[in-house]
Write an enzyme that holds these catalytic residues in place. Structure first.
Site, PDB file in Angstrom:
ATOM      1  N   THR A   1     -15.728  -7.360  -0.709  1.00  0.00           N
ATOM      2  CA  THR A   1     -15.776  -5.931  -1.043  1.00  0.00           C
ATOM      3  C   THR A   1     -16.268  -5.750  -2.478  1.00  0.00           C
ATOM      4  O   THR A   1     -17.361  -5.247  -2.715  1.00  0.00           O
ATOM      5  CB  THR A   1     -14.393  -5.284  -0.851  1.00  0.00           C
TER       6      THR A   1
ATOM      7  N   LYS B   1       0.809  -1.218   0.000  1.00  0.00           N
ATOM      8  CA  LYS B   1       0.000   0.000   0.000  1.00  0.00           C
ATOM      9  C   LYS B   1       0.846   1.274   0.000  1.00  0.00           C
ATOM     10  O   LYS B   1       0.321   2.374  -0.175  1.00  0.00           O
ATOM     11  CB  LYS B   1      -0.954  -0.026   1.200  1.00  0.00           C
TER      12      LYS B   1
END
Length: 336
Positions: free
Chosen positions: A195, A131
């Site tokens: 998700t 990330k």
């Protein structure tokens, strides 16, 4: 490599810290001292039940916070190697508590660097995350900042005989808060919340993470960001591997999440080398000669524009391979 050395792990009660501890004690039983530095006394108490000082006299348990530079300086006294694993890592929690994330991930990194420079630490290896590459959330931005601080620290070391390097990898299979143990827990309810169906992630085992840290400790010249060549998985395949009879309910992406993760961006390609098992992003202003590095590691510069993305990766886990990996690395009693 580690016998007669003193090692400190910040965030040492986390998943990787415990895996590193087990590996080090098994392979280097003559390690001089292994210090577990963290702020959670309950986790330290629990870890000390598994590795009591009566049986492992080299173990030390040191309560402290990376936000506290004075405490770090005291903890680093007599330490040879520091593995910096302490961080706030949950994306949505960081989005809601941004100042706390910055204090730990950025301020804590700077404190580790300064404490290491004030003591006689020889090498610091800092843990990063996918990330941190082209971040869109605060957690990723703080870890990118942390990476930059550790890389740049090699240029301010002065007369100190110390190296700073970084290891960057994707989701650690079975680590605290990761999707696989979450799905295993949720499947008894009959519904697995996904998700978005297109989501992909890089995947690495805890042992793979341990191996990367040790590789960096052994080979780093200072300033490198090591990136492993690992597989990706589709979140739908993880759900199928764990709960084939469950409803797979799409719930939407959370704040700060990406559909796909990157570990090397196209902008990094100008400084990225292939060294067999790993890619290495070298510092733009290295303190050593690039030609010597290339010769020593038989390193090959990646093509311009190369990017390492979980959605376009060439290596993929399948439903069956995921089930086998879960059984090997997460839960030996796992059955789909």
């Amino acid at each position: 490599m580690l016998n007669n050395k003193s090692i400190l792990i910040t965030g040492g009660t986390g998943s990787l810290g415990k895996a590193l501890t087990a590996h080090i004690l098994k392979h280097w039983p003559e390690v001089k001292r292994l210090v577990i530095f963290s702020r959670d006394e309950q986790k330290q108490y629990q870890m000390a039940q598994d590795y009591p000082m009566s049986k492992y006299p080299q173990m030390r348990y040191f309560i402290g916070d990376v936000r506290d530079r004075e405490r770090l300086v005291r903890a680093f006294s007599g330490i040879d190697y520091v593995i910096h694993a302490a961080a706030m890592k949950h994306v949505h929690i960081a989005e809601y508590n941004p100042d706390e994330c910055v204090k730990t991930n950025v301020g804590g990194a700077e404190n580790v660097i300064q404490a290491a420079l004030q003591t006689k630490v020889e090498h610091v290896v800092a843990l990063s995350t996918d990330k941190a590459c082209a971040p869109i959330n605060l957690y990723g931005a703080t870890k990118l900042t942390s990476d930059k601080l550790f890389v740049a620290a090699n240029n301010i070391r002065g007369h100190h005989n110390i190296k700073f390097s970084v290891v960057r990898y994707g989701n650690v299979m079975g680590s605290n808060g990761s999707v696989i143990p979450f799905f295993i827990k949720k499947r008894s309810e009959g519904v697995l919340p996904i998700t978005v169906n297109e989501m992909t992630r890089f995947n690495i085992s805890l042992q793979g993470g341990v191996d990367m840290v040790l590789h960096a400790l052994k080979t780093a010249w200072g300033g490198e960001i090591f990136v492993p060549k690992i597989s990706s998985y589709r979140i739908t395949d993880v759900a199928e591997a764990i709960g084939p009879n469950c409803e797979h309910k799409e719930v939407g992406i959370r704040p700060g999440e990406k559909i796909h993760e990157e570990m090397i961006s196209s902008s990094d390609s100008f400084f990225t080398y292939d060294i067999d098992k790993y890619f290495v992003i070298v510092p733009q202003t290295p303190i050593w000669n690039i030609a010597d590095f290339v010769k020593t590691f038989n390193a090959k510069l990646v093509p311009q524009g190369f990017a390492y993305n979980s959605g376009t990766n060439e290596e993929w886990e399948t439903v069956s391979s995921l089930r086998q990996l879960i059984k090997e690395h997460v839960d030996s009693n796992f059955e789909a």
